[in-house]
Design a protein around this motif. Structure first.
Motif, mmCIF file in Angstrom:
data_model
loop_
_atom_site.group_PDB
_atom_site.id
_atom_site.type_symbol
_atom_site.label_atom_id
_atom_site.label_comp_id
_atom_site.label_asym_id
_atom_site.label_seq_id
_atom_site.Cartn_x
_atom_site.Cartn_y
_atom_site.Cartn_z
ATOM 1 N N CYS A 1 0.836 -1.196 0.000
ATOM 2 C CA CYS A 1 0.000 0.000 0.000
ATOM 3 C C CYS A 1 0.873 1.247 0.000
ATOM 4 O O CYS A 1 0.543 2.246 -0.647
ATOM 5 N N GLU A 2 2.011 1.199 0.724
ATOM 6 C CA GLU A 2 2.915 2.352 0.739
ATOM 7 C C GLU A 2 3.512 2.554 -0.642
ATOM 8 O O GLU A 2 3.611 3.687 -1.142
ATOM 9 N N VAL A 3 3.912 1.438 -1.266
ATOM 10 C CA VAL A 3 4.498 1.514 -2.595
ATOM 11 C C VAL A 3 3.481 2.050 -3.593
ATOM 12 O O VAL A 3 3.770 2.943 -4.394
ATOM 13 N N GLY A 4 2.267 1.524 -3.522
ATOM 14 C CA GLY A 4 1.217 1.945 -4.448
ATOM 15 C C GLY A 4 0.880 3.408 -4.274
ATOM 16 O O GLY A 4 0.672 4.141 -5.241
ATOM 17 N N CYS A 5 0.860 3.850 -3.010
ATOM 18 C CA CYS A 5 0.548 5.242 -2.712
ATOM 19 C C CYS A 5 1.616 6.159 -3.308
ATOM 20 O O CYS A 5 1.297 7.185 -3.915
ATOM 21 N N LYS A 6 2.877 5.772 -3.131
ATOM 22 C CA LYS A 6 3.965 6.588 -3.686
ATOM 23 C C LYS A 6 3.830 6.683 -5.200
ATOM 24 O O LYS A 6 4.043 7.740 -5.798
ATOM 25 N N GLU A 7 3.485 5.547 -5.801
ATOM 26 C CA GLU A 7 3.381 5.513 -7.256
ATOM 27 C C GLU A 7 2.233 6.378 -7.736
ATOM 28 O O GLU A 7 2.400 7.218 -8.615
ATOM 29 N N TYR A 8 1.055 6.197 -7.149
ATOM 30 C CA TYR A 8 -0.130 6.924 -7.611
ATOM 31 C C TYR A 8 -0.011 8.423 -7.358
ATOM 32 O O TYR A 8 -0.602 9.219 -8.069
ATOM 33 N N ASN A 9 0.720 8.804 -6.306
ATOM 34 C CA ASN A 9 0.803 10.219 -5.967
ATOM 35 C C ASN A 9 2.139 10.838 -6.339
ATOM 36 O O ASN A 9 2.408 11.989 -5.989
ATOM 37 N N GLU A 10 2.969 10.051 -7.038
ATOM 38 C CA GLU A 10 4.259 10.544 -7.516
ATOM 39 C C GLU A 10 5.065 11.156 -6.386
ATOM 40 O O GLU A 10 5.556 12.283 -6.480
ATOM 41 N N MET A 11 5.190 10.393 -5.307
ATOM 42 C CA MET A 11 5.953 10.868 -4.168
ATOM 43 C C MET A 11 7.322 10.209 -4.181
ATOM 44 O O MET A 11 7.449 9.055 -4.568
ATOM 45 N N PRO A 12 8.361 10.916 -3.723
ATOM 46 C CA PRO A 12 9.695 10.321 -3.753
ATOM 47 C C PRO A 12 9.904 9.352 -2.591
ATOM 48 O O PRO A 12 9.164 9.412 -1.609
ATOM 49 N N PRO A 13 10.902 8.482 -2.684
ATOM 50 C CA PRO A 13 11.183 7.568 -1.569
ATOM 51 C C PRO A 13 11.766 8.351 -0.392
ATOM 52 O O PRO A 13 12.226 9.470 -0.540
ATOM 53 N N GLU A 14 11.738 7.732 0.763
ATOM 54 C CA GLU A 14 12.190 8.415 1.971
ATOM 55 C C GLU A 14 12.821 7.393 2.900
ATOM 56 O O GLU A 14 12.545 6.209 2.786
ATOM 57 N N ILE B 1 -7.363 9.797 -9.174
ATOM 58 C CA ILE B 1 -7.538 8.482 -9.811
ATOM 59 C C ILE B 1 -9.015 8.101 -9.801
ATOM 60 O O ILE B 1 -9.530 7.518 -10.759
ATOM 61 N N GLN B 2 -9.685 8.441 -8.699
ATOM 62 C CA GLN B 2 -11.106 8.091 -8.575
ATOM 63 C C GLN B 2 -11.930 8.819 -9.612
ATOM 64 O O GLN B 2 -12.944 8.308 -10.085
ATOM 65 N N GLU B 3 -11.473 10.024 -9.964
ATOM 66 C CA GLU B 3 -12.218 10.812 -10.961
ATOM 67 C C GLU B 3 -12.344 10.057 -12.268
ATOM 68 O O GLU B 3 -13.346 10.177 -12.966
ATOM 69 N N SER B 4 -11.297 9.284 -12.602
ATOM 70 C CA SER B 4 -11.373 8.540 -13.864
ATOM 71 C C SER B 4 -11.804 7.098 -13.628
ATOM 72 O O SER B 4 -11.486 6.214 -14.406
ATOM 73 N N GLY B 5 -12.464 6.850 -12.520
ATOM 74 C CA GLY B 5 -13.063 5.538 -12.297
ATOM 75 C C GLY B 5 -12.178 4.527 -11.587
ATOM 76 O O GLY B 5 -12.576 3.385 -11.403
ATOM 77 N N GLY B 6 -10.992 4.938 -11.176
ATOM 78 C CA GLY B 6 -10.109 3.993 -10.507
ATOM 79 C C GLY B 6 -10.345 3.966 -9.014
ATOM 80 O O GLY B 6 -11.280 4.579 -8.506
ATOM 81 N N MET B 7 -9.481 3.256 -8.309
ATOM 82 C CA MET B 7 -9.603 3.210 -6.855
ATOM 83 C C MET B 7 -8.276 3.618 -6.221
ATOM 84 O O MET B 7 -7.243 3.587 -6.877
ATOM 85 N N PRO B 8 -8.275 3.978 -4.945
ATOM 86 C CA PRO B 8 -7.030 4.416 -4.318
ATOM 87 C C PRO B 8 -5.928 3.366 -4.448
ATOM 88 O O PRO B 8 -6.195 2.168 -4.397
ATOM 89 N N GLY B 9 -4.695 3.811 -4.595
ATOM 90 C CA GLY B 9 -3.562 2.924 -4.802
ATOM 91 C C GLY B 9 -3.408 1.885 -3.707
ATOM 92 O O GLY B 9 -3.098 0.718 -3.965
ATOM 93 N N CYS B 10 -3.632 2.294 -2.457
ATOM 94 C CA CYS B 10 -3.450 1.350 -1.352
ATOM 95 C C CYS B 10 -4.397 0.162 -1.487
ATOM 96 O O CYS B 10 -4.004 -0.987 -1.262
ATOM 97 N N CYS B 11 -5.623 0.418 -1.884
ATOM 98 C CA CYS B 11 -6.601 -0.663 -2.010
ATOM 99 C C CYS B 11 -6.324 -1.514 -3.237
ATOM 100 O O CYS B 11 -6.491 -2.731 -3.221
ATOM 101 N N TYR B 12 -5.898 -0.854 -4.299
ATOM 102 C CA TYR B 12 -5.627 -1.584 -5.527
ATOM 103 C C TYR B 12 -4.493 -2.581 -5.339
ATOM 104 O O TYR B 12 -4.512 -3.697 -5.842
ATOM 105 N N TYR B 13 -3.478 -2.153 -4.591
ATOM 106 C CA TYR B 13 -2.307 -2.994 -4.442
ATOM 107 C C TYR B 13 -2.404 -4.018 -3.319
ATOM 108 O O TYR B 13 -1.664 -4.993 -3.309
ATOM 109 N N CYS B 14 -3.274 -3.792 -2.355
ATOM 110 C CA CYS B 14 -3.290 -4.679 -1.201
ATOM 111 C C CYS B 14 -3.657 -6.108 -1.616
ATOM 112 O O CYS B 14 -4.741 -6.329 -2.152
#
Lengths: 329, 382, 381
Positions: free
Chosen positions: A53-66, A187-200
Motif C-alpha cells: 500500500c505504501e508503494v502503491g501510494c507513492k506511485e499513484y501520488n508521484e511521491m519520492p522515496p524516503e 484516480i477516482q475521478e477517472s473511475g479507478g480506486m485508491p492505490g493502497c486498495c488496488y495494491y493490497c
C-alpha cells in the motif's frame, strides 16, 4: 456622562456567561455523511505488513522515496525503505504494534499487529473548519477531503486542528505546501480506486461506499471466531475474494463515531489505543468551536450592538475632550 | 496647545547600536528562512506547527500591545480625561506591537505570497476562527495607524486636517475598542479546535473570555511598566500617582480573571489534573497562577501602589502572568502525541529578538522626533 | 560380487579408483563442497567430509518402509550423478532396505536380525512412511509383524533415527482429515531416541545426504528446529528465498494459470502458493540437478506446503496462505517514533542569554526606581 463601572462589569459578565452557556441554543447541527461517500475499510487482522500500500501510494501520488530519521551507531537509517511516520513525502504508513516477544499476530499480550495510518477523511473535518481560506475542502458528494495549494496561505492551523495529526508540511521547501492523503481523488475521478486498495493483496485495505463498508465491518465483528469467511479484496465490488479464518475482533468499528465519524474505518483484534489511534469524543472539536463562534457572532448582532454603544460613548467622550482642549487653547 | 512633545536627543546611542546589531542578525536569518524554508531556521514540526512566532510574537505580542485599547476604554469610554496624556505613548506601543505581530505572521506563514487570499470573498471560510482573527488584526493595524495619525499631523503642523480628523476620530476610537475585544477573545477561541491535544487545565469553552480579560490586564500592566521604564531610562518625570490608580484598576481586572478561571476549573472538576497531568504542565500551571495571585494581593495595599519600584515589578509580574498563560495554552499544554518535542531553535529566538529590537528602535525614533510623550507639568497628589 | 566384497574393494581403492566410478577427484571434491554448503558449514569442512567419505569405517543403516509411496527412496536414487549417490550408499552399510535388497523373504529378514544383533546400539534407523496405530496397527504388516511392532523392535537398539519424508515426519497424506488408519509419525512412537525429521513429499535427497554426512563427519546430529528438522534445510520459509519474491513485494501476481502474469513468472500467492507458511529449502537447492526453475513454483505451480503439517494435504491448494514472516527487511516503524525539535544547546544558550539580559535591564531600572522611591518618601517625610 460616563458609563458606570459596575454596569460595565455587568455587561461584560453577562456577555461572557451567555457565550459560555448558550452553546446549546445556537449549537451547529451535526454534519451528515455525504450522499455518495466513499471510504476505506482497513482490517488490521488481514494486514501482513507487506507495505504494498505504501508503494502503491507513492506511485499513484508521484511521491519520492524516503528513509527513517532514526540512525544506528553507524549512522545508517534503521529503516532503509521508508519513513518512520507520515510526512510531506509519505501519505500513508504501516506501523507495527508489538508487545513482549511479539510471537503471535493480532494478540495484545506477547503479540503484534499492523496498523495503516492515513487521512481519516472525517465526516466533520476539523481541518476544513479551521482553514481560513478553504484550502482544505470536503467534497459534497463523495466526502473526500482535498487540498488546494492555490488557496493555501501556509498558516498550518489545520495541523493544530487535526486530532489525528494528519496534515504534514514541507518544512524544507521555500514554497511549502500542506500534504496529506486525498484518497487518490485524481484516480477516482477517472473511475479507478485508491492505490493502497488496488495494491493490497489480502484485502486489508478495502475500498467502497462508506455505507457498504460500514455494514461489512459490522458483519465481520459479528462473525464467529475460527470460522472461514471470504473476504473481499481491493474493493467491495471487485469480485476478488480471499478465504481466511475469522479472528477475535475487538467488538468495535473505529471511525464510526469518533469526532463525528470518519470515512476511513478500522477493524482490529488489538485494542485501538495500542495502535496509536486516539480516544475521541463523538462531537468534533470543530463543532464546539464553530458553535461558540456562531453564538457570539451570529449575524454580527453582538458586535454591532457593542459598536453602537462604543460609538455613542466615544462620541461623547471625544466631544468632551475636544471642548476642554479648545477651552484651554 | 498639545499636551505631548518630542523627546529630542540623539538617535544613534549605544543601546540603539546594540539593537541594530540584533536587528541585523534577524534580517540575515530571515533571508535564510525565505531562501531555504521554515525548517532551516525553526524547530517547528508537524506535531508543533506553531511555535514562538505565533505564541509570542502574535498572541503575546498583541496582548502586550493592548495598551492603546485599554487606555481608549479608560479615557474615551469611561471618560477619565486625566489619563489622556498617557494615551499617545500607549497607542504607540500598540501601533508597533500590532505591526510587528502582523510582520511576524507574514514571516511565519508558509505561502506568504498568497496571504491576500484571506481577504478574498472567493476564498474566505466564515466558519474559520483563524479567518476572523486575521481579518480583525489586519483591520485593527490600519485603525491604529489612523488613530496615531494626529501625532504626525501635529509634528508637521497640519492643523486644519488635524481638526477634521479629530472630529471623526471617535469612529476610529470606537472601532479601535471593538476590534481588539473581538480578536483578543478569538485568539483564545483558536485553541478550542485543538480538542484533546490541549490539556484540560487550559482547554475550555471559556477561552475567549479568559483571553480577553487577561489581554485587558496585560494592556494596563504594560502601560504601567512601559511608563515607568521610559521615565527611568529617558530621565523624564514619573506619571505618578496616575499609575498607582491604574494599578488599582488592574487588580480588579485580575480578580475577575481569577474568579472566572478557577470557576471553570472547579465547576468542571479539572483541578485534580494538577496531580495527574505531566509535571511540566503542573509546574507551569502553578507558576502561571501565582503570577496572578501575588500581584493582586500586593496591589490591594496602598504601600505597594505608591512605590514605583514595587509597581514596576507588579506590572512585570502581571505581563508575565498573561504571557505565561498564553504560552501554556499554545505550547506547554499542547501535546500532539508521544515523540513530538518543541523548543525554539536559536535562530528562531534570535529572529524574535531581532524583531523586538526593530520595534524598540522604531519606538525610540518616534518618541524622540514626534510629539508622543506627555508633558508632565507637576506630579499631583490626589 | 557380494556387498561385502564391493566394500573391501572400495576401501582399498577409493583414492585411486575414482575413474572406475566414472568421475574425477575434482568432481568428487565439488560434490563434497556442495554438500558442505547445503548444510551451511564453513568451506574448510569440505575436506573433513571428503575424508569421511574415504574413510573405511561405515555405520550400518536399517531402512524400514511403512505407509509410504517409496517416493523418498526414489528421490534419493534419482540423481544426475548416480555414481556419487551410489558411493554414499556404499558409504553407509545399508543392511536392510526393502526397495534395494537383492534378496527377499526369510533370507532378508535374517539379514535384518543379524545386523541388529551385531550392531546393537550402533546402527541408524531410517523410517520412510507413517506407522498406523489404529486397531493395533493392522493396516500395515510386513513379514507377519505390524509396522508398530517392527518399528518398536528395530528402534529399541538404534543409535539414532531419521524420519525421511512427510509421512514419517508428521504423518503425511494418510494422516490428514479423518485419518482412518491412525497414521502416526516416527517421533511419536519412538520417543526415547534422537530423531531427525526430513519432511517433504518427497524431500530433496540432499537434505538426507547432508544429514548423514554431518553425522558421520562430526559424530553428532545437525542443529534441529523445534520440529526436529535440520535448520540448514528447514530454517527458512520458502517465501524468504523464493526467486519470485520481488514480484510479491511489488504486487505482481498471477491471477489465473496461463494469464499474462503467469506467463511472465509473477508471484503465485494469489493462486494459493503456500510458500509464505512452509519451511523448506526447495528454491535454493531445487530438484533433479537439472538447473534453475526445477521446483514447483519455478515451473509455474504454487507450492502446496508438502513439508508442513497443517498445510500440505490439509489446506486447499488454492487457499490463500497465512504469511508467517514480515517483508522486506523485517523492519517497521513503531506506533510512536521520536521526532526532532526539542531543546538544543544553542537554543538553551540563546534562551538563557535573553533571560539574563532581560533580568539585568529590569534590575537596572528597578534600582533607579528604588532610589526615586526613597527620594520621594524622604521628600514627604
Amino acid at each position: 456622562m460616563s458609563i458606570d463601572r459596575r454596569d460595565f462589569f455587568k455587561v461584560i459578565s453577562a456577555g461572557a456567561i451567555t457565550a459560555a452557556t448558550a452553546g446549546s441554543i445556537f449549537a451547529r447541527e451535526k454534519k451528515k455523511l455525504a450522499p455518495d461517500a466513499v471510504g476505506i475499510l482497513y482490517d488490521a487482522t488481514l494486514c501482513i505488513g507487506c507495505k504494498l500500500c505504501e508503494v502503491g501510494c507513492k506511485e499513484y501520488n508521484e511521491m519520492p522515496p524516503e528513509q527513517s530519521l532514526k540512525v544506528d551507531s553507524l549512522n545508517v537509517p534503521t529503516i532503509w525503505d521508508n519513513a518512520d511516520d507520515l510526512s510531506a513525502k509519505t501519505l500513508n504508513k504501516i506501523k507495527l504494534y508489538r508487545n513482549g516477544d511479539a510471537s503471535v499476530k493480532d494478540r495484545e499480550i506477547d503479540g503484534y499487529s499492523f496498523i495503516k495510518r492515513a487521512c481519516m477523511h472525517c465526516v466533520d473535518p476539523d481541518c476544513v473548519s479551521a482553514c481560513p481560506v478553504t484550502a482544505l475542502h470536503k467534497d459534497e458528494v463523495n466526502g473526500i477531503v482535498t487540498y488546494n495549494p492555490k488557496a493555501c496561505i501556509g498558516c498550518r492551523y489545520c495541523q493544530v486542528a487535526c486530532p489525528f495529526n494528519i496534515p504534514k508540511f514541507e518544512w524544507d521547501d521555500p514554497f511549502p505546501k500542506i500534504v496529506k492523503c486525498q484518497m487518490c481523488d485524481h484516480i477516482q475521478e477517472s473511475g479507478g480506486m485508491p492505490g493502497c486498495c488496488y495494491y493490497c493483496p489480502t484485502g486489508a485495505s478495502l475500498y467502497g461506499r462508506v455505507d457498504n463498508l460500514m455494514n461489512e465491518a459490522h458483519k465481520r465483528i459479528e462473525l464467529a471466531e475460527g470460522s472461514k469467511y471470504n473476504y473481499q479484496v481491493k474493493s467491495m465490488d471487485s469480485g476478488e475474494t480471499a478465504q481466511h479464518t475469522v479472528p477475535k475482533y475487538v467488538n468495535y468499528v473505529y471511525g464510526e463515531k469518533e469526532t463525528g465519524g470518519t470515512q476511513y474505518m478500522i477493524l482490529s483484534a488489538v485494542p485501538f489505543h495500542d495502535l496509536g489511534l486516539p480516544n475521541l469524543p463523538d462531537k468534533s472539536a470543530a463543532g464546539k468551536s464553530e458553535t461558540l463562534q456562531h453564538t457570539i457572532y451570529k449575524g454580527l448582532i453582538a458586535p454591532g450592538a457593542l459598536l453602537a454603544g462604543l460609538l455613542v460613548a466615544a462620541y461623547r467622550g471625544s466631544k468632551a475632550h475636544n471642548e476642554s482642549e479648545e477651552g484651554r487653547s | 496647545m498639545s499636551e505631548n512633545k518630542p523627546l529630542g536627543g540623539k538617535i544613534i546611542t549605544k543601546p540603539f547600536i546594540i539593537l541594530a546589531i540584533l536587528a541585523g542578525i534577524a534580517v540575515f536569518l530571515l533571508i535564510k528562512r525565505f531562501i531555504f524554508g521554515l525548517g532551516s531556521v525553526t524547530n517547528l514540526s508537524d506535531g508543533y506547527p506553531w511555535g514562538i512566532w505565533i505564541a509570542y510574537d502574535v498572541v503575546i505580542g498583541t496582548a502586550i500591545g493592548c495598551g492603546g485599547y485599554v487606555m481608549a476604554i479608560l479615557v474615551y469610554i469611561f471618560n477619565r480625561g486625566k489619563y489622556h496624556p498617557l494615551v499617545r505613548s500607549a497607542l504607540l506601543t500598540s501601533v508597533f506591537g500590532y505591526t510587528t505581530a502582523g510582520f511576524s505572521i507574514f514571516i511565519d506563514v508558509g505561502r506568504y505570497w498568497q496571504i491576500y487570499n484571506i481577504f478574498l470573498p472567493s476564498h474566505v471560510n466564515l466558519n474559520s476562527i483563524m479567518f476572523e482573527v486575521a481579518f480583525c488584526i489586519a483591520t485593527y493595524i490600519l485603525v491604529l495607524w489612523i488613530e496615531f495619525f494626529p501625532t504626525f499631523l501635529e509634528k508637521f503642523n497640519k492643523t486644519k486636517v488635524l481638526l477634521i480628523l479629530n472630529k471623526t476620530l471617535f469612529i476610529f476610537i470606537a472601532i479601535g475598542v471593538l476590534l481588539p475585544t473581538m480578536h483578543q477573545s478569538t485568539l483564545g477561541s483558536l485553541m478550542i479546535i485543538a480538542g484533546n491535544k490541549l490539556s484540560p487545565l487550559w482547554q475550555t469553552g471559556w477561552l475567549p473570555v479568559l483571553f480577553l480579560i487577561s489581554a485587558i490586564l496585560m494592556g494596563y500592566a504594560m502601560v504601567i511598566f512601559e511608563s515607568l521604564y521610559s521615565s527611568t531610562v529617558l530621565k523624564i518625570p514619573f506619571e505618578m500617582p496616575a499609575l498607582g490608580k491604574i494599578g488599582k484598576l488592574v487588580a480588579w481586572v485580575a480578580v475577575v480573571y481569577i474568579i472566572l478561571r478557577f470557576s471553570d476549573l472547579i465547576l468542571n472538576g479539572k483541578l485534580g489534573l494538577l496531580f495527574t497531568d505531566s509535571w511540566s504542565n503542573s509546574i507551569m500551571f502553578v507558576v502561571e497562577n501565582l503570577l496572578f495571585f501575588v500581584p493582586i494581593i500586593l496591589l490591594f495595599s496602598k504601600k505597594y501602589r505608591r512605590s514605583t519600584k514595587s509597581l514596576f515589578f507588579i506590572a512585570i509580574a502581571l505581563v508575565l502572568a498573561g504571557a505565561i498563560y498564553r504560552f501554556n495554552a499554545y505550547l506547554v499544554g499542547f501535546n500532539p502525541g508521544i515523540g513530538w518535542h518543541y523548543w525554539p531553535s536559536a535562530s528562531e529566538i534570535l529572529i524574535t529578538i531581532g524583531i523586538i529590537a526593530i520595534e524598540i528602535m522604531a519606538y525610540l525614533v518616534f518618541i524622540k522626533r514626534l510629539p508622543v510623550l506627555p508633558i508632565i507639568k507637576h506630579s499631583t497628589k490626589s | 560380487m557380494s556387498n561385502q566384497q564391493i566394500k573391501r574393494v572400495f576401501a582399498e581403492n577409493v583414492a585411486q579408483n575414482f575413474d572406475a566410478y566414472g568421475f574425477s577427484r575434482r568432481d568428487f571434491m565439488k560434490f563434497c563442497t556442495a554438500i558442505t554448503v547445503t548444510m551451511g558449514l564453513p568451506f574448510s569442512m569440505s575436506k573433513m567430509i571428503a575424508k569421511t567419505i574415504e574413510d573405511p569405517v561405515r555405520p550400518p543403516v536399517i531402512w524400514l518402509h511403512f505407509q509410504e509411496c517409496t517416493g523418498c527412496t526414489e528421490s534419493l536414487l534419482r540423481a544426475t550423478h548416480p555414481k556419487v549417490e551410489t558411493l554414499v550408499l556404499d558409504l553407509i552399510s545399508l543392511d536392510y532396505s526393502e526397495t534395494l535388497n537383492v534378496a527377499a523373504g526369510y533370507q532378508v529378514e535374517k539379514a535384518l536380525h543379524d545386523s541388529m544383533e551385531k550392531n546393537k546400539g550402533k546402527y541408524i534407523l531410517v523410517v520412510e512412511g507413517s506407522i498406523p496405530v489404529k486397531d493395533d496397527g493392522i493396516y500395515c504388516k510386513i513379514a507377519g509383524k505390524t509396522a508398530l511392532e517392527s518399528v518398536k523392535e528395530v528402534g529399541a537398539n538404534c543409535a539414532a533415527a531419521i524420519a525421511i519424508g512427510s509421512c514419517a515426519s508428521w504423518g503425511g497424506v494418510q494422516s490428514t482429515f479423518s485419518n482412518p488408519t491412525g497414521a502416526t509419525p516416527l517421533h511419536k512412537i519412538l520417543t526415547d531416541k534422537p530423531i531427525v525429521n526430513i519432511p517433504g513429499c518427497p524431500p530433496s535427497p540432499y537434505n538426507f545426504l547432508s544429514t548423514v554426512l554431518y553425522y558421520l563427519t562430526l559424530g553428532k546430529l545437525p542443529e534441529l528446529d523445534s520440529k526436529g528438522r535440520p535448520k540448514f534445510g528447514y530454517g527458512r520459509l520458502i517465501h524468504e528465498h523464493c526467486e519470485r519474491r520481488p514480484h510479491f513485494d511489488a504486487g505482481r501476481f498471477a491471477l489465473q494459470f496461463g494469464d499474462d502474469g503467469h506467463r511472465q513468472g509473477y508471484c503465485l500467492y494469489k493462486l494459493g502458493c503456500k510458500g509464505p507458511e512452509t519451511y523448506a529449502n526447495c528454491p535454493s537447492i531445487l530438484f533433479g540437478d537439472v538447473g534453475s526453475g526445477a521446483w514447483p513454483v519455478g515451473t509455474g505451480h504454487p507450492c502446496f506446503g508438502c513439508t508442513e503439517e497443517g498445510v500440505g494435504f490439509t489446506k486447499h491448494v488454492h487457499e490463500q496462505a497465512e504469511v508467517k514472516t514480515f517483508t522486506p527487511g523485517s523492519i517497521y516503524p513503531d506506533i510512536h517514533s521520536e521526532k526532532k525539535g526539542g531543546i538544543t544547546v544553542a537554543g538553551a544558550a540563546v534562551t538563557a542569554g535573553a533571560v539574563v539580559v532581560g533580568a539585568k535591564l529590569v534590575s537596572d531600572v528597578s534600582k533607579k526606581l528604588g532610589e526615586n522611591d526613597s527620594k520621594d518618601s524622604s521628600n514627604q517625610a
